[in-house]
Each structure stands twice: as structure tokens, then as C-alpha cells.
Design a protein around this motif. Sequence first.
Motif, PDB file in Angstrom:
ATOM      1  N   ALA A  71       0.830  -1.482  -0.139  1.00 41.38           N
ATOM      2  CA  ALA A  71       0.044  -0.043   0.383  1.00 41.38           C
ATOM      3  C   ALA A  71       0.739   0.852  -0.057  1.00 41.38           C
ATOM      4  O   ALA A  71       0.603   2.569  -0.502  1.00 41.38           O
ATOM      5  CB  ALA A  71      -0.882  -0.356   1.003  1.00 41.38           C
ATOM      6  N   VAL A  72       1.770   1.015   0.308  1.00 51.77           N
ATOM      7  CA  VAL A  72       2.496   2.835   0.992  1.00 51.77           C
ATOM      8  C   VAL A  72       3.575   2.448  -0.765  1.00 51.77           C
ATOM      9  O   VAL A  72       3.173   3.855  -1.270  1.00 51.77           O
ATOM     10  CB  VAL A  72       3.759   1.919   1.858  1.00 51.77           C
ATOM     11  N   LEU A  73       3.778   1.846  -1.591  1.00 53.47           N
ATOM     12  CA  LEU A  73       3.820   1.884  -2.891  1.00 53.47           C
ATOM     13  C   LEU A  73       3.161   2.080  -3.643  1.00 53.47           C
ATOM     14  O   LEU A  73       3.125   3.112  -4.777  1.00 53.47           O
ATOM     15  CB  LEU A  73       5.362   0.663  -3.058  1.00 53.47           C
ATOM     16  N   LEU A  74       2.325   1.065  -3.494  1.00 48.61           N
ATOM     17  CA  LEU A  74       1.430   1.796  -4.579  1.00 48.61           C
ATOM     18  C   LEU A  74      -0.464   2.934  -4.294  1.00 48.61           C
ATOM     19  O   LEU A  74      -0.742   3.164  -5.439  1.00 48.61           O
ATOM     20  CB  LEU A  74       0.275   0.553  -4.828  1.00 48.61           C
ATOM     21  N   ASN A  75       0.019   3.023  -3.251  1.00 51.00           N
ATOM     22  CA  ASN A  75      -1.921   4.212  -2.702  1.00 51.00           C
ATOM     23  C   ASN A  75      -1.179   5.330  -3.765  1.00 51.00           C
ATOM     24  O   ASN A  75       0.565   6.101  -3.600  1.00 51.00           O
ATOM     25  CB  ASN A  75      -1.560   3.984  -1.066  1.00 51.00           C
ATOM     26  N   PRO A  76      -2.333   5.777  -4.430  1.00 50.99           N
ATOM     27  CA  PRO A  76      -1.579   7.324  -4.652  1.00 50.99           C
ATOM     28  C   PRO A  76      -1.836   8.273  -4.744  1.00 50.99           C
ATOM     29  O   PRO A  76      -0.599   9.325  -4.513  1.00 50.99           O
ATOM     30  CB  PRO A  76      -3.070   6.931  -5.756  1.00 50.99           C
ATOM     31  N   GLN A  77      -2.774   8.396  -3.338  1.00 53.57           N
ATOM     32  CA  GLN A  77      -2.057   9.800  -2.423  1.00 53.57           C
ATOM     33  C   GLN A  77      -1.004   9.573  -1.539  1.00 53.57           C
ATOM     34  O   GLN A  77      -0.346  10.748  -2.045  1.00 53.57           O
ATOM     35  CB  GLN A  77      -3.344   9.555  -1.090  1.00 53.57           C
ATOM     36  N   LEU A  78       0.089   8.215  -1.226  1.00 49.43           N
ATOM     37  CA  LEU A  78       1.168   8.907  -0.753  1.00 49.43           C
ATOM     38  C   LEU A  78       1.892   9.132  -2.223  1.00 49.43           C
ATOM     39  O   LEU A  78       3.003   9.713  -1.735  1.00 49.43           O
ATOM     40  CB  LEU A  78       1.404   7.052  -0.605  1.00 49.43           C
ATOM     41  N   ARG A  79       1.353   8.515  -3.136  1.00 50.80           N
ATOM     42  CA  ARG A  79       2.225   8.989  -4.313  1.00 50.80           C
ATOM     43  C   ARG A  79       2.909  10.707  -4.843  1.00 50.80           C
ATOM     44  O   ARG A  79       3.914  11.058  -4.474  1.00 50.80           O
ATOM     45  CB  ARG A  79       2.122   8.341  -5.932  1.00 50.80           C
ATOM     46  N   ALA A  80       1.285  11.033  -4.251  1.00 50.39           N
ATOM     47  CA  ALA A  80       1.092  12.567  -3.878  1.00 50.39           C
ATOM     48  C   ALA A  80       1.792  13.582  -3.216  1.00 50.39           C
ATOM     49  O   ALA A  80       2.603  13.958  -3.767  1.00 50.39           O
ATOM     50  CB  ALA A  80      -0.155  12.852  -4.090  1.00 50.39           C
ATOM     51  N   MET A  81       2.234  13.166  -2.162  1.00 51.89           N
ATOM     52  CA  MET A  81       2.773  13.540  -1.409  1.00 51.89           C
ATOM     53  C   MET A  81       4.215  13.130  -1.122  1.00 51.89           C
ATOM     54  O   MET A  81       5.152  14.140  -0.422  1.00 51.89           O
ATOM     55  CB  MET A  81       2.476  12.481   0.036  1.00 51.89           C
ATOM     56  N   ARG A  82       5.254  12.218  -1.539  1.00 54.73           N
ATOM     57  CA  ARG A  82       5.952  12.439  -1.779  1.00 54.73           C
ATOM     58  C   ARG A  82       6.842  13.475  -2.522  1.00 54.73           C
ATOM     59  O   ARG A  82       8.321  13.896  -3.011  1.00 54.73           O
ATOM     60  CB  ARG A  82       5.867  10.894  -2.382  1.00 54.73           C
ATOM     61  N   ALA A  83       5.754  14.024  -4.277  1.00 53.23           N
ATOM     62  CA  ALA A  83       6.246  14.913  -4.439  1.00 53.23           C
ATOM     63  C   ALA A  83       6.398  15.990  -3.807  1.00 53.23           C
ATOM     64  O   ALA A  83       7.094  16.953  -4.342  1.00 53.23           O
ATOM     65  CB  ALA A  83       4.804  15.172  -5.337  1.00 53.23           C
ATOM     66  N   ASN A  84       6.063  16.048  -2.649  1.00 53.59           N
ATOM     67  CA  ASN A  84       6.458  17.406  -2.029  1.00 53.59           C
ATOM     68  C   ASN A  84       8.176  17.098  -1.368  1.00 53.59           C
ATOM     69  O   ASN A  84       8.384  18.288  -1.208  1.00 53.59           O
ATOM     70  CB  ASN A  84       5.696  17.285  -0.734  1.00 53.59           C
ATOM     71  N   LEU A  85       8.028  16.517  -1.345  1.00 54.68           N
ATOM     72  CA  LEU A  85       9.780  16.340  -1.326  1.00 54.68           C
ATOM     73  C   LEU A  85      10.700  16.744  -1.545  1.00 54.68           C
ATOM     74  O   LEU A  85      11.528  17.189  -1.713  1.00 54.68           O
ATOM     75  CB  LEU A  85      10.219  14.881  -1.196  1.00 54.68           C
ATOM     76  N   GLY A  86      10.003  16.358  -2.963  1.00 51.49           N
ATOM     77  CA  GLY A  86      10.802  17.020  -4.067  1.00 51.49           C
ATOM     78  C   GLY A  86      11.158  18.839  -3.631  1.00 51.49           C
ATOM     79  O   GLY A  86      12.134  19.469  -3.781  1.00 51.49           O
ATOM     80  N   VAL A  87      10.183  19.347  -3.672  1.00 46.89           N
ATOM     81  CA  VAL A  87       9.355  20.601  -3.312  1.00 46.89           C
ATOM     82  C   VAL A  87      10.428  21.170  -2.178  1.00 46.89           C
ATOM     83  O   VAL A  87      10.772  22.311  -2.053  1.00 46.89           O
ATOM     84  CB  VAL A  87       7.936  20.861  -2.855  1.00 46.89           C
ATOM     85  N   ALA A  88      10.733  20.108  -1.074  1.00 47.52           N
ATOM     86  CA  ALA A  88      11.340  21.064   0.111  1.00 47.52           C
ATOM     87  C   ALA A  88      12.658  20.714  -0.932  1.00 47.52           C
ATOM     88  O   ALA A  88      13.375  21.434   0.319  1.00 47.52           O
ATOM     89  CB  ALA A  88      10.973  19.618   1.782  1.00 47.52           C
ATOM     90  N   GLN A  89      13.146  19.519  -1.099  1.00 44.39           N
ATOM     91  CA  GLN A  89      14.286  20.078  -1.984  1.00 44.39           C
ATOM     92  C   GLN A  89      14.759  21.740  -2.333  1.00 44.39           C
ATOM     93  O   GLN A  89      16.162  21.779  -2.229  1.00 44.39           O
ATOM     94  CB  GLN A  89      15.198  18.627  -2.526  1.00 44.39           C
ATOM     95  N   ALA A  90      13.491  21.019  -3.405  1.00 42.34           N
ATOM     96  CA  ALA A  90      13.853  22.674  -4.186  1.00 42.34           C
ATOM     97  C   ALA A  90      14.529  23.503  -3.157  1.00 42.34           C
ATOM     98  O   ALA A  90      15.381  25.171  -3.454  1.00 42.34           O
ATOM     99  CB  ALA A  90      12.775  22.681  -5.218  1.00 42.34           C
ATOM    100  N   GLN A  91      13.325  24.084  -2.441  1.00 41.83           N
ATOM    101  CA  GLN A  91      13.609  25.112  -1.029  1.00 41.83           C
ATOM    102  C   GLN A  91      14.707  25.328  -0.495  1.00 41.83           C
ATOM    103  O   GLN A  91      15.449  26.687  -0.468  1.00 41.83           O
ATOM    104  CB  GLN A  91      12.280  25.117  -0.645  1.00 41.83           C
TER     105      GLN A  91
END
Length: 449
Positions: A71-91
Motif C-alpha cells: 500500500a505504501v508503494l501503490l497508494n495514489p495519495q502517498l505517491r502525490a505526497m512524495r512529490a512534496n519531498l522534491g519541493v522541499a529539496q528545491a526550497q
Amino acid sequence: MAFRLWPAILVSLMLLLAGCASYQAAPLPGHLSSVQDVHREMAAALARMHPHAQPINLHGPFSGEDLGAIAVLLNPQLRAMRANLGVAQAQVFAAGLLPDPQLSLSADLPTNVAAGYYNAYSMGLSWSLASLFTRSANLDIARAQQKSVQYQVAWQEWMQAGNTRVLARQLYYLRAQEEVAEAAAKTTGKLYRASAENLRLGDTTITTATLRQIAWLDSQDRALALRRQVTTLRQNLDQSIGLPPKMAISITPPRLWPSLPDAAFLVTLADKHRLDLLALRAGYQAQEARVRRAILGQYPGFTIGFTRAADTSNVQSSGPSLTLDIPLWNRNRGVIAESEATRAQLRAAYTARLFQTRADIFRLVTDLRRLAQEIKPLQQQVPELAKAENRLRRAAAEHNVTLLDYETVRSQSLAKRLQLLALQESYAAQQAALEMAVGLPYSDWGSRK
């Protein structure tokens, strides 16, 4: 002379622009994942979880832990949340960049004046130093915020895996209840049809046939109600994992714990290891840095530069420039007050989360101990009730006991079997919920003392 510099300036600007980023389109997906795509993703997930295992059957049976990891790997909501990591790194990257200098150019070209006048120009190069004083605070904010986002995403992954384990355990025991209820419905159905036939032949009474009919209807209602619950719970589990609708999976029996630690010890573990608490601490560190940046913002910011100019009389001049903010009325007091109020709010939110964590753990431990006390006598007595039911069934067939006595024992035995499974379902689900509340799997509790 000044206009000779223009080609060099233009070439420099072109070289700077050549190093800029370019735009690339990223269209949205046009369709949902197919069952084949999900199978491939599940296979990849299971291969990462069990790299040395033999090829795994994608139709199961799966443990609750396996389903939680998938579920951690396939859940669509978690996939969307992991995109926030890239935003934080860019900040963090943006916070570390130095401010760019500013180049200003102007010209004054005489058109209808007498000879002897020249084209005037002005060139200036300036650099704001205000951001240099807050650069350290900006980096601290971005780094703490990145850490907070990482913990938040990891906490949501932990919660998603835990919720999946809870649903899987509930579904396992609910299916067991459904099987018991369906078996009882089949048995009572056979008895009712036999009684109806005997009533038609005149070999039994209407009372007996009616009792058989009522027992069959009750069993049917119970089996259908459990079937609806199983369907709903299976759909919730598919949604939690990120599977297509109606994709059936089988589940292995839950592994229950042999003992239950002290609640105070679990609270200590949660305080050290719960990812949401770590995320709140990192967020508070980021706010502390914001307060520091706001305090620095009350001091004057200034810009230094150098200018070179010539007027229409060809009088040339050059010299430094300084632009200084005068902190007379504003003095950044509004930003300071807002940042300090936000810090106080975060402190209160963290304290409230600590209290809620402790209350949840103590409640779950208390519930588990109460459930264990309820389950123990039923585990001992349900097999005895089943044996008594079998003996009474044979006696009723030989007319040695009344049908009413047999039906009373049979219905109570069935009710106790279903009650035991329901209690075991609650116990298994509460154990998974306690793992979620502590923030660590049960297998790690002993090693973190």
C-alpha cells in the motif's frame, strides 16, 4: 567610448541567458492503471521487500505486513505526497543561492541642439546585501522544513501501512464469521426443507416446521449481513492499497503477540520514535528560524553599487552608491509578532499531540487487556458448546430431546462462535492500531529499550 561597451554587455547577457533552464512539457496521464499494470507494480514491490525469495504468487495469500508495504508503494495519495519531498529539496537549494547583482543602463541622446553636445549615458551595478544577513536563517528554515516534510511523508506512509494492516486483520476474521454463518445457514436450510417435507407427509407438527423455518431465516439474515460487511471491507482494503475494484486477495492468519508491554514504556517509545512528533519538532525548529529572521529584518537593509556616467557636455564621473532603509515606523514589527504567535501555536499543537499520543496508547492497552479477558473463557467454552450441539442434534433426531431445546443450544453455540471471532477481530485490529500509535513495529519494541 561608452558605446563601445554595449556589444560586450550584450554578449555577456546572451551568455548568461544561454545557461538558463529551458521549459519542458509534462502532460498529465490519460488513463488509470490497468490490472496488468498493478500486477507489475506489486511484483516490483514484493521483489524489493523479499529480494532473495522465490517468485511470489501475486494472488496471495499475503500477510497484513506485506499488504501494508504494498500500500505504501501503490497508494495514489502517498505517491502525490512524495512529490512534496522534491519541493522541499528545491526550497533548500533556493535558500542557499546568493542574490543576483543588478545592472542599470540609460542613455540621453540630444537631437536638436547645437554642435558640441555629446550623447550622455549612465551605467550602474548594484548588489543588495540585505538577504546576506538572513541567508543563514533562510537555510535553517528550509533545511528544517525539508526534514519536517520527510517526517510527514514517512508518517503518512506508516499510517497508511497501519490502516491497511487493520483492514486486513478485520477482513480475515470477518470472512471467518461469514463462513461460519453460511455453514449454519446451509445446515438450518436442510433441516427446514426436511421438516417441510415431513409436514406435507403428516410426519411432523406445524410447530416443528415453523421453528425450523424461523431458524433458517435467522441464519440467512445473519449470513447476508456478514456478506455485505465483507464486501464493504474488501472494497476499503482495495482502495487503501491502491488496487482496482473487485481485485480479490487472500490473507494469511494474523500473528498475535504473546505478551503486552507496559503502557508507560510504550509512551516513552512513541515520544522518541513517532514520526509525526519528529515532524512537529522539525517544524518548530523551522519556525524558530523564522522568528530569528524576523528579528534580523528589523535592522536596516542596504544596497551597495558603483556607477559611471557622462552628461551631454562629456563630463564623465564615477563613484560608489549606497541605498539604506530607514527603520522609522514599520521596523518589521508585524512580521515579528506574527512569527512569534505562530511559534506559540506550534508549541501548543505539539503539547496537544503528546497528550493525545499518551491517551491513545493507554486506551489501546486497556482495551487489549479487557478483550483478552473476554476471549479466554470463550476459547475454552466454545469447543465444549460445539460438542454439546452435536450430541443434542443426534438426540433430537432420535426424539430423545425436544426440538426447542436443541434449537436453543444450537443458536447459542452459533452466537458464541461468532462472538469469539468478533472479539478476536477486535483484538487483532487493536494490536495493529497500538503499533500505529507507538510508531514502531512490535518486533522492534524490545530492541529500543
